[in-house]
Design a protein around this motif. Structure first.
Motif, mmCIF file in Angstrom:
data_model
loop_
_atom_site.group_PDB
_atom_site.id
_atom_site.type_symbol
_atom_site.label_atom_id
_atom_site.label_comp_id
_atom_site.label_asym_id
_atom_site.label_seq_id
_atom_site.Cartn_x
_atom_site.Cartn_y
_atom_site.Cartn_z
ATOM 1 N N ASP A 170 0.859 -1.187 0.000
ATOM 2 C CA ASP A 170 0.000 0.000 0.000
ATOM 3 C C ASP A 170 0.893 1.234 0.000
ATOM 4 N N ILE A 171 1.392 1.619 -1.179
ATOM 5 C CA ILE A 171 2.346 2.714 -1.316
ATOM 6 C C ILE A 171 1.826 3.683 -2.374
ATOM 7 N N VAL A 172 1.683 4.940 -2.001
ATOM 8 C CA VAL A 172 1.204 5.988 -2.903
ATOM 9 C C VAL A 172 2.070 7.221 -2.694
ATOM 10 N N ASN A 173 2.464 7.861 -3.804
ATOM 11 C CA ASN A 173 3.305 9.060 -3.726
ATOM 12 C C ASN A 173 2.798 10.117 -4.700
ATOM 13 N N GLU A 174 2.867 11.379 -4.260
ATOM 14 C CA GLU A 174 2.563 12.520 -5.113
ATOM 15 C C GLU A 174 3.661 13.556 -4.939
ATOM 16 N N SER A 175 4.289 13.940 -6.053
ATOM 17 C CA SER A 175 5.372 14.931 -6.029
ATOM 18 C C SER A 175 5.033 16.044 -7.016
ATOM 19 N N HIS A 176 5.132 17.292 -6.548
ATOM 20 C CA HIS A 176 4.826 18.456 -7.378
ATOM 21 C C HIS A 176 6.067 18.808 -8.203
ATOM 22 N N LEU A 177 6.041 18.516 -9.488
ATOM 23 C CA LEU A 177 7.109 18.961 -10.372
ATOM 24 C C LEU A 177 6.994 20.448 -10.631
ATOM 25 N N VAL A 178 5.781 20.928 -10.852
ATOM 26 C CA VAL A 178 5.448 22.355 -10.890
ATOM 27 C C VAL A 178 4.276 22.528 -9.940
ATOM 28 N N HIS A 179 4.429 23.384 -8.953
ATOM 29 C CA HIS A 179 3.488 23.451 -7.832
ATOM 30 C C HIS A 179 2.043 23.543 -8.321
ATOM 31 N N LYS A 180 1.266 22.523 -7.977
ATOM 32 C CA LYS A 180 -0.162 22.411 -8.259
ATOM 33 C C LYS A 180 -0.482 22.307 -9.750
ATOM 34 N N LYS A 181 0.465 22.543 -10.634
ATOM 35 C CA LYS A 181 0.197 22.492 -12.065
ATOM 36 C C LYS A 181 0.606 21.168 -12.681
ATOM 37 N N LEU A 182 1.675 20.583 -12.171
ATOM 38 C CA LEU A 182 2.186 19.320 -12.704
ATOM 39 C C LEU A 182 2.590 18.449 -11.521
ATOM 40 N N ILE A 183 1.761 17.460 -11.215
ATOM 41 C CA ILE A 183 1.966 16.592 -10.063
ATOM 42 C C ILE A 183 2.167 15.166 -10.572
ATOM 43 N N LEU A 184 3.272 14.575 -10.196
ATOM 44 C CA LEU A 184 3.555 13.184 -10.555
ATOM 45 C C LEU A 184 2.955 12.287 -9.475
ATOM 46 N N SER A 185 2.049 11.404 -9.900
ATOM 47 C CA SER A 185 1.375 10.497 -8.968
ATOM 48 C C SER A 185 1.715 9.062 -9.359
ATOM 49 N N SER A 186 2.121 8.279 -8.378
ATOM 50 C CA SER A 186 2.472 6.887 -8.644
ATOM 51 C C SER A 186 2.164 6.055 -7.414
ATOM 52 N N THR B 169 1.283 4.960 -12.607
ATOM 53 C CA THR B 169 1.902 6.271 -12.561
ATOM 54 C C THR B 169 1.089 7.199 -13.459
ATOM 55 N N GLY B 170 1.201 8.476 -13.231
ATOM 56 C CA GLY B 170 0.441 9.434 -14.019
ATOM 57 C C GLY B 170 0.726 10.846 -13.547
ATOM 58 N N ILE B 171 0.119 11.797 -14.227
ATOM 59 C CA ILE B 171 0.266 13.205 -13.858
ATOM 60 C C ILE B 171 -1.116 13.810 -13.703
ATOM 61 N N LYS B 172 -1.192 14.804 -12.850
ATOM 62 C CA LYS B 172 -2.432 15.532 -12.637
ATOM 63 C C LYS B 172 -2.088 16.932 -12.170
ATOM 64 N N GLY B 173 -3.097 17.801 -12.116
ATOM 65 C CA GLY B 173 -2.840 19.163 -11.663
ATOM 66 C C GLY B 173 -3.935 20.105 -12.114
ATOM 67 N N THR B 174 -3.657 21.382 -11.982
ATOM 68 C CA THR B 174 -4.582 22.434 -12.387
ATOM 69 C C THR B 174 -3.872 23.385 -13.332
ATOM 70 N N LEU B 175 -4.647 23.967 -14.236
ATOM 71 C CA LEU B 175 -4.138 24.958 -15.176
ATOM 72 C C LEU B 175 -4.964 26.222 -15.005
ATOM 73 N N GLY B 176 -4.322 27.266 -14.505
ATOM 74 C CA GLY B 176 -5.060 28.488 -14.235
ATOM 75 C C GLY B 176 -6.023 28.282 -13.082
ATOM 76 N N SER B 177 -7.117 29.002 -13.125
ATOM 77 C CA SER B 177 -8.107 28.921 -12.058
ATOM 78 C C SER B 177 -9.347 28.143 -12.473
ATOM 79 N N HIS B 178 -9.344 27.535 -13.670
ATOM 80 C CA HIS B 178 -10.552 26.865 -14.151
ATOM 81 C C HIS B 178 -10.318 25.416 -14.557
ATOM 82 N N PHE B 179 -9.145 25.099 -15.124
ATOM 83 C CA PHE B 179 -8.911 23.761 -15.667
ATOM 84 C C PHE B 179 -8.267 22.852 -14.619
#
Length: 549
Positions: free
Chosen positions: A316-332, A370-380
């Motif tokens: 049961d191992i989950v990690n999230e690292s912000h490559l670009v704060h809140k915009k580009l998050i590496l999740s694995s 593994t994957g990436i997630k995040g937000t773009l601007g204030s809407h996406f």
């Protein structure tokens, strides 16, 4: 003045005197023998300057004056004469610090073209610092026009509440669900059934009692015990009783480090007629450590689990690292867990199931992703995941060769697939929302079955919602579903057709308490088959009114 200078002056004076009046003596002096004089030079002249007088200055700060000065001000009086005399000031009374009354109650009524009544009602207690409660009732049903016995009805009743103590919260709920369907998946040109002979009704009574402490700060010890009882039965004298006890515990040990654990006891007993009862139990403990930082999250734990008469130690191992704060998050992650194959859970997936076969095992699921997630601007916002998934002992649904309108389960020992999940959303306050998502599975290995029966490899969803002038609410849903494999009685196989399903809805607020609404479903009028031999309804419309108070 040195000595050489003095002697020179003396010689000069004598010479001057000789010239001034002593000339007569010159002759006599000349007669005398000249005397010789010697001059002794004691030392040479060495001029020196007098030593200058130097002042020795030592810098030092003046002493601090710590005495409090006594200052006196004298403001001259200034007399002004105003034509306008101001009224005296008076304090205003403060208004009550209270919020407006909520609209906690509603009644929703509607009717559709497939003899579809819809009744919903909800009643709540409103704001209260000590307790709250609510009641919800829902009933709907439809009757097919083109296919006999393509009827269903659904009734849901739920009552829940909570009581708030200074340091603890008690909550409880009780619900009843009744779902009636019919086995209409047969050749209607050859066979005819009475409706009562092919009716199937599922009854479920659920009671939940739980609680949680109310910590006064973030460093407190939190726990949320919960007990759940479920009584489940159907029209064919199949019963299943379930008892679930969960105790999640969490403690913050440092500013950004938490420890947690959860004990789970999930016990079920299934019985059909007078046959031997089948026990299905899952007991697990989930200890974990969490590190939560502004740009880094790590959940590391294990899941010791006892089920199927075996012990499993699951990751049961989950990690999230912000490559670009809140915009580009590496999740694995690397996670594993059990899906319990109880009769209630399997019937919720496929209501046309013909009971529970003996020897069925719970499904162990293992995901490495593994994957990436995040937000773009204030809407996406977006979220993607690529995973390698393995199911051990997964039940697959096939039509019963002796009675094709009912389904049996086949145990797939090991099923592997690659999964791609993606979703993108756009939110503009409460005015406009849009979201598109899909899941694609590439099933690449079956160990015991020829095909992954009735597992669609692709599912997609597009959702839109728009509010105009805060009164008109529009929404749309577009579903995409790929075909899935099914097995024929002669052990051959086929594949259902892919489909698109478009639904549109609208609602308009009339004042504060009334709303009229209309939903149009399956706009394309496609009668696709999620389960082989069971086509869905075609185009249908349901509309009505909702009252809020």
């Amino acid at each position: 003045m040195n000595i050489q200078t003095i002697y020179n002056k003396r010689a000069f004076i004598l010479a001057a005197m000789g010239l001034a009046g002593l000339l007569p003596l010159q002759h006599a002096a000349a007669q005398e023998t000249l005397k010789q004089e010697t001059i002794d030079i004691i030392s040479t002249n060495q001029p020196k300057l007098r030593d200058a007088y130097k002042l020795n200055l030592t810098a030092s700060l003046p002493g601090v004056d710590t005495s409090r000065p006594s200052l006196k001000y004298q403001v001259p009086a200034l007399n002004l004469n105003f034509m306008y005399q101001a009224a005296p000031l008076k304090p205003l009374a403060l208004g009550k610090d209270s919020l407006g009354r909520l609209q906690n109650n509603f009644i929703k009524l509607g009717y559709g073209n497939l003899n579809t009544p819809l009744v919903q009602a909800g009643f709540g207690s409103g704001r209260n610092e000590v307790y709250n409660f609510g009641v919800f009732v829902n009933y709907t049903g439809s009757k097919g026009k083109d296919i006999a016995n393509q009827d269903y009805s659904n009734l849901n009743v739920l009552a829940s509440g909570a009581y708030l103590l200074p340091k603890f919260e008690l909550n409880a709920s009780i619900g009843y669900d009744r779902n009636t369907i019919h086995y209409y998946g047969y050749d209607h040109d050859v066979i005819s059934y009475e409706k009562g002979d092919i009716a199937q009704t599922f009854n479920q009574l659920t009671a939940i009692v739980g609680g949680q402490n109310r910590p006064q700060n973030d460093w407190a010890f939190t726990f949320q015990p919960q007990v759940k009882f479920v009584l489940f039965n159907d029209s064919y004298k199949r019963t299943e009783n379930t008892f679930v006890f969960k105790v999640p515990v969490r403690k913050q040990v440092f500013e950004d480090i938490y420890i947690q654990a959860e004990g789970v006891f999930d016990l079920s007993t299934y019985k059909e007629d007078n046959n031997r009862a089948i026990n299905n139990n899952v007991v697990a403990v989930h200890p974990a450590v969490e590190i939560i930082k502004p740009r880094f999250v790590l959940h590391a734990g294990v899941n010791p689990t006892w089920t199927n008469d075996k012990f499993y130690l699951l990751p049961d191992i989950v990690n999230e690292s912000h490559l670009v704060h809140k915009k580009l998050i590496l999740s694995s992650g690397w996670i594993s867990y059990f899906d319990k194959n109880s009769y209630r859970n399997l019937a919720s997936q496929n209501p046309f199931l013909a009971g529970l076969t003996s020897g069925i095992l719970n499904t162990r699921v293992e995901e490495k992703y593994t994957g990436i997630k995040g937000t773009l601007g204030s809407h996406f916002n977006y979220n993607t995941k690529f995973a390698a998934v393995t199911w051990y002992n997964r039940p697959l649904f096939i039509n019963d060769a002796a009675d094709t309108k009912k389904f049996l389960t086949r145990n797939e020992a090991e099923l592997r697939a690659f999964q791609l999940h993606a979703e993108v959303g756009y939110i503009e306050e409460e005015k406009f929302q849009a979201r598109v998502s899909f899941d694609w599975y590439n099933y690449n290995k079956q160990e015991t079955e020829v095909k992954p029966w009735h597992l669609p490899p692709f599912q997609g969803d597009l959702f839109l919602q728009y509010t105009m002038a805060k009164k008109l609410h529009l929404n749309a849903n577009l579903y995409a579903l790929s075909g899935s494999y099914y097995q024929l009685p002669n052990l051959d196989f086929g594949k259902t057709s892919s489909t698109w399903d478009l639904n549109l809805g609208a609602g308009y607020d009339i004042g504060k308490h009334f709303n009229v609404w209309l939903n149009a479903n399956n706009i394309f009028n496609t009668r696709y088959q999620r389960w082989y031999l069971y086509p869905t309804y075609g185009f249908n419309v349901v509309g009505g009114v909702m009252i809020k108070f």
